[in-house]
Design an enzyme around this catalytic site. Structure first.
Site, PDB file in Angstrom:
ATOM      1  N   PRO A  86       0.834  -1.204   0.000  1.00  0.00           N
ATOM      2  CG  PRO A  86      -0.681  -1.541   1.711  1.00  0.00           C
ATOM      3  CD  PRO A  86       0.617  -2.037   1.171  1.00  0.00           C
ATOM      4  CD  GLU A  87       3.286   2.634  -4.266  1.00  0.00           C
ATOM      5  OE1 GLU A  87       3.407   3.773  -4.741  1.00  0.00           O
ATOM      6  OE2 GLU A  87       3.579   1.607  -4.891  1.00  0.00           O
TER       7      GLU A  87
END
Ligand SMILES: [Zn+2]
Length: 283
Positions: A2-3
């Site tokens: 996840p960014e």
């Protein structure tokens, strides 16, 4: 992993479900997630505390508590937070389960178990190392230029460095460099202010669109890198121009998308749309 867009969606989805609720119980099934704090101490410091805000900085989720503590969460590779009814059976990868004062449960699922929870009164200690928030006003083309000027490292690696700019990871660094027409192996010192102008707007556009599209979900099996708290997957993966498309034709020019390793991460780019840096490419 996840960014920024995935973490941002997680925060936005969770905020109305968490703010105002208190932690009434916690079931710690994998103590290593607690960043070294003994489970007894974590439990004692958390129980009874009310969540007063949910926010994000870089890839960190920040839950402010009513006594001045902050519960910081980094999802790392495969961490996902969701709110469930207690009667819903917990999953095999639900390693932390928090009972909330409204009767719901906040569950942390993480097949790879690399995520981290940190309960602290001084979140600044971890956050001050981060570079500017890319969607904030403090992030400007000149600021980006100043942070990479004179650096020999490849621009791809510099974008992954959270002290240069916060929140980018492998997907959005590759997508932003494609959109800016910059070869990922270009050393920082080789980028001009004009390049930084294009890269700055590419980063902003890529992240803003990805946030709107709910982020990117990779993997089709039960082990995905990211799902939104209500279980939906993101939609931005369908719009990736280069990430995960090695061997496929570029959607702009038809050249074959290449994959190389930079800073231990696989990097995807179009050799035609992102020409330049050939000299470095040969090392
Ligand atoms: Zn191309």
């Amino acid at each position: 992993m996840p960014e920024l867009p995935e973490v941002e969606n997680t925060v936005r989805d969770l905020k109305p479900l968490l703010v105002g609720r208190r932690f009434e119980g916690v079931d710690i099934r994998w103590p290593r997630l607690l960043s070294g704090m003994p489970p007894e101490e974590f439990t004692e410091r958390l129980l009874g505390r009310q969540i007063v805000n949910a926010d994000r900085r870089g890839k960190y989720l920040l839950f402010a508590l009513d006594d001045g503590q902050t519960l910081m969460v980094h999802l790392r590779m495969t961490g996902q937070l969701h709110v469930a009814a207690p009667e819903e059976p917990a999953g095999v990868h639900d390693h932390l389960v928090f009972a909330l004062s409204d009767g719901a449960e906040l569950r942390y699922q993480d097949p790879r178990k690399f995520g981290r929870f940190l309960l602290t009164r001084t979140p600044q200690a971890a956050l001050e190392k981060l570079g500017p928030e890319p969607l904030s006003e403090s992030f400007t083309p000149v600021e980006l230029f100043a942070r990479i000027q004179g650096r020999r490292a490849a621009i791809k690696g510099l974008l992954l460095n959270q002290s240069v700019v916060a929140g980018l990871g492998n997907i959005y660094a590759d997508e932003a460099l494609f959109q800016a027409g910059i070869h990922p192996l270009s050393p920082g010192y080789a980028l001009t202010l004009a390049d930084c102008n294009r890269l700055h707007s590419a980063i902003r556009q890529t992240l803003a669109t990805a946030i709107r599209e709910g982020g990117s979900t990779l993997g089709r099996s039960s082990i995905t890198n990211y799902r939104r708290p209500a279980g939906m997957t993101g939609r931005y993966q369908d719009r990736h121009q280069v990430y995960g498309r090695a061997g496929e034709p570029c959607r702009v020019c038809g050249a074959t998308i290449q994959r190389v390793r930079i800073a231990q991460r696989s990097t995807h780019f179009c050799p035609h749309c992102q020409a330049g840096a050939e000299a470095i490419n040969r090392d």
